[in-house]
Design a protein around this motif. Structure first.
Motif, PDB file in Angstrom:
ATOM      1  N   GLY A  49     -50.492  24.490   2.166  1.00 32.95           N
ATOM      2  CA  GLY A  49     -49.721  23.827   1.288  1.00 32.95           C
ATOM      3  C   GLY A  49     -49.728  22.356   0.801  1.00 32.95           C
ATOM      4  N   ARG A  50     -50.968  21.883   0.758  1.00 33.87           N
ATOM      5  CA  ARG A  50     -51.316  20.576   0.346  1.00 33.87           C
ATOM      6  C   ARG A  50     -51.203  19.718   1.557  1.00 33.87           C
ATOM      7  N   PRO A  57     -40.383  17.895   0.344  1.00 36.59           N
ATOM      8  CA  PRO A  57     -40.911  19.034   0.487  1.00 36.59           C
ATOM      9  C   PRO A  57     -40.386  20.194  -0.748  1.00 36.59           C
ATOM     10  N   TYR A  59     -39.680  20.246  -5.162  1.00 35.85           N
ATOM     11  CA  TYR A  59     -39.865  19.753  -6.540  1.00 35.85           C
ATOM     12  C   TYR A  59     -38.901  18.740  -7.099  1.00 35.85           C
ATOM     13  N   GLU A  64     -45.087  14.277  -6.594  1.00 35.23           N
ATOM     14  CA  GLU A  64     -45.968  15.303  -5.903  1.00 35.23           C
ATOM     15  C   GLU A  64     -45.191  15.855  -4.897  1.00 35.23           C
ATOM     16  N   TYR A  65     -45.384  17.292  -4.435  1.00 36.31           N
ATOM     17  CA  TYR A  65     -44.400  17.781  -3.488  1.00 36.31           C
ATOM     18  C   TYR A  65     -45.394  18.695  -2.583  1.00 36.31           C
ATOM     19  N   THR A  66     -44.836  19.090  -1.371  1.00 37.54           N
ATOM     20  CA  THR A  66     -45.714  19.804  -0.547  1.00 37.54           C
ATOM     21  C   THR A  66     -44.822  21.378  -0.706  1.00 37.54           C
ATOM     22  N   ASP A  67     -45.579  22.310  -0.755  1.00 40.83           N
ATOM     23  CA  ASP A  67     -45.151  23.682  -0.895  1.00 40.83           C
ATOM     24  C   ASP A  67     -44.557  24.117   0.327  1.00 40.83           C
ATOM     25  N   PRO A  68     -43.287  24.488   0.046  1.00 44.31           N
ATOM     26  CA  PRO A  68     -42.558  24.982   1.350  1.00 44.31           C
ATOM     27  C   PRO A  68     -42.948  26.451   1.780  1.00 44.31           C
ATOM     28  N   LEU A  69     -43.708  27.233   1.040  1.00 43.89           N
ATOM     29  CA  LEU A  69     -43.860  28.712   1.136  1.00 43.89           C
ATOM     30  C   LEU A  69     -44.810  28.779   2.455  1.00 43.89           C
TER      31      LEU A  69
END
Length: 120
Positions: A49-50, A57, A59, A64-69
């Motif tokens: 998730g980067r 967390p 968008y 820039e965001y962290t992917d929650p999946l």
């Protein structure tokens, strides 16, 4: 040193240790090896998730965001690995009670106490 290198190194060490312990001849190291492999998989899923520090967390436009999946996948994997570890511990205990030994193949090795080596 970058965060990506440290996380990749930790995943590699957990995987190597897990494989080594899984290939041991007794049941307790096998259980620990499977647990270490599940920790390595969880760290790998989480790193997908980067690795972004101090970012939201969710968008936001242009941010820039962290992917929650991957975080959701790791939470699910933790629950599954806990259940799997409990099952493997019960199977190892049952195997020990049935066979009288904790060796994976069910054989008992004779230990010669005079020279410290195992005789098969």
């Amino acid at each position: 040193m970058s965060v990506e290198f440290l996380v990749a190194s930790a995943i590699g060490v957990l995987t190597a240790g897990g494989i080594y312990l899984t290939l041991r001849g007794r049941t307790f190291p096998v259980v620990l090896g499977i647990a270490m492999l599940s920790y390595a998989i969880n760290a790998f899923l989480f790193s997908m998730g980067r690795l972004v520090v101090d970012k939201p967390p969710i968008y936001a436009k242009g941010a820039e965001y962290t992917d929650p999946l991957p975080q959701a996948l790791v939470l699910t994997a933790i629950v599954i690995s806990f259940g799997m570890t409990a099952l493997v511990v019960v199977l190892a205990l049952r195997s020990f009670l049935e066979s009288g030994t904790d060796h994976v193949d069910g054989t008992v090795e004779d230990v010669d106490l005079t020279d410290g080596e195992a005789n098969h």
